[in-house]
Write a protein that holds these residues in place. Structure first.
Motif, short mmCIF file in Angstrom:
data_model
loop_
_atom_site.label_atom_id
_atom_site.label_comp_id
_atom_site.label_asym_id
_atom_site.label_seq_id
_atom_site.Cartn_x
_atom_site.Cartn_y
_atom_site.Cartn_z
N VAL A 197 -1.05 -3.43 -13.44
CA VAL A 197 -1.49 -4.28 -12.32
C VAL A 197 -2.99 -4.10 -12.15
CG1 VAL A 197 -1.28 -4.78 -9.84
CG2 VAL A 197 0.73 -4.01 -11.13
N THR A 198 -3.68 -5.19 -11.86
CA THR A 198 -5.07 -5.11 -11.42
C THR A 198 -5.16 -5.71 -10.03
OG1 THR A 198 -5.90 -5.29 -13.68
CG2 THR A 198 -7.46 -5.71 -11.90
N ALA A 199 -5.64 -4.92 -9.09
CA ALA A 199 -5.79 -5.39 -7.71
C ALA A 199 -7.19 -5.95 -7.51
CB ALA A 199 -5.53 -4.27 -6.73
N ILE A 200 -7.27 -7.12 -6.92
CA ILE A 200 -8.54 -7.64 -6.43
C ILE A 200 -8.64 -7.22 -4.97
CG2 ILE A 200 -9.98 -9.66 -6.05
CD1 ILE A 200 -8.25 -11.15 -8.10
N ILE A 201 -9.57 -6.34 -4.67
CA ILE A 201 -9.81 -5.97 -3.28
C ILE A 201 -10.86 -6.94 -2.75
CG2 ILE A 201 -10.76 -4.24 -1.71
CD1 ILE A 201 -8.87 -3.22 -4.81
N ALA A 202 -10.48 -7.71 -1.77
CA ALA A 202 -11.32 -8.78 -1.25
C ALA A 202 -11.45 -8.64 0.27
CB ALA A 202 -10.72 -10.14 -1.61
N TRP A 203 -12.22 -9.55 0.87
CA TRP A 203 -12.31 -9.58 2.33
C TRP A 203 -12.32 -11.02 2.80
CZ3 TRP A 203 -16.98 -11.69 4.19
CH2 TRP A 203 -18.04 -11.75 3.27
N ASP A 204 -11.83 -11.20 4.00
CA ASP A 204 -11.66 -12.53 4.59
C ASP A 204 -12.78 -12.77 5.59
OD1 ASP A 204 -10.87 -14.87 5.78
OD2 ASP A 204 -8.95 -14.12 6.52
N PRO A 205 -13.67 -13.74 5.36
CA PRO A 205 -14.74 -14.01 6.32
C PRO A 205 -14.24 -14.39 7.72
CG PRO A 205 -15.22 -15.08 4.22
CD PRO A 205 -13.81 -14.57 4.14
N ALA A 206 -13.00 -14.85 7.80
CA ALA A 206 -12.45 -15.24 9.11
C ALA A 206 -11.63 -14.13 9.75
CB ALA A 206 -11.59 -16.50 8.95
N TYR A 207 -11.78 -12.90 9.25
CA TYR A 207 -10.97 -11.78 9.74
C TYR A 207 -11.04 -11.62 11.25
CZ TYR A 207 -15.36 -9.25 10.31
OH TYR A 207 -16.61 -8.89 10.72
N LEU A 258 -12.59 -4.57 -8.16
CA LEU A 258 -11.29 -4.60 -8.82
C LEU A 258 -10.79 -3.17 -9.01
CD1 LEU A 258 -12.05 -7.15 -11.70
CD2 LEU A 258 -11.33 -7.65 -9.35
N CYS A 259 -9.48 -3.02 -9.10
CA CYS A 259 -8.92 -1.68 -9.32
C CYS A 259 -7.65 -1.80 -10.16
CB CYS A 259 -8.61 -1.00 -7.99
SG CYS A 259 -8.11 0.73 -8.16
#
Length: 220
Positions: free
Chosen positions: A107-117, A193-194
């Motif tokens: 598995v490769t995780a995309i660690i992202a963030w949401d601008p509308a958080y 990525l991780c």
């Protein structure tokens, strides 16, 4: 109003007692546990074919999301890329030397963030309206999101190790390509990525040096 205050007081008392009870059961990790998650932990670049189940990914998220963030903003978002088709899409963004590492990982995780958080703060921070701190202040909102999603990415890596998984974080990729390929509809932004799985330790080399306390720390 009085009933609301009583409910809040009861919830606070329960939370405080839960912390005291946990500390009474276990006041610190043993040295082997600390070694597993940090001191002797390694970043991995080669992988066995042992799979990582959906259940494990769900548990990994549930541990990660418990970590603290500023105002409980929880801006991180996670995409778990496991299928061949998903990895083909992700490969478009990677530097050449990272493609095989990504493809080999279960598995490769995309660690992202949401601008509308911050629009979710009614749910995440219900006892006080903090949305005006972010509304109309995109630079402050982005700074908060990037810092705290990075924190959550670190929690993610430590949680994975605590579960017996191995990790290998990667930053050798194009954020713009990942965002276009995976987030064109929801507007999320990639952080890093991780790779996740069970490592092939035969690919390891010696652990690289770390600073001594005296080199980088001050006590004032």
């Amino acid at each position: 109003m009085g009933e609301g205050n009583e409910t809040l007081s009861a919830l606070r008392a329960q939370a405080q007692e839960a912390v005291r009870a946990l500390r009474a059961r276990k006041d610190r990790l043993d040295d082997d546990s600390i070694d597993l998650i940090l001191r002797d932990a390694r970043s991995h670049y080669a992988w066995t074919d042992r799979p990582v189940s959906d259940e494990m990914l769900r548990t990994l998220f549930e541990i990660t999301i418990a970590g603290p963030t500023s105002m409980n903003t929880c801006p991180a978002r996670f995409v778990f890329v496991r299928s061949a088709a998903g990895k083909d899409r992700l490969a478009k963004s990677l530097k050449a030397k990272n493609i095989d590492k990504m493809r080999a990982a279960p598995v490769t995780a995309i660690i992202a963030w949401d601008p509308a958080y911050w629009r979710k703060l009614d749910f995440l921070f219900p006892h006080e309206d903090r949305k005006p701190l972010f509304d109309g202040r995109p630079d402050y909102a982005e700074e908060t999101a990037f810092r705290n999603s990075t924190l959550q990415g670190a929690y993610f890596m430590i949680a994975a190790r605590a579960m017996g998984l191995d990790v290998g974080a990667m930053s050798g990729f194009s954020n713009a390509i990942v965002d276009e390929e995976f987030f064109s509809q929801n507007g999320w932004k990639s952080n890093f990525l991780c790779n996740i799985g069970y490592a092939d330790e035969t690919a390891l080399f010696q652990k690289l040096p770390r600073f001594a306390f005296e080199d980088v720390c001050e006590i004032l």
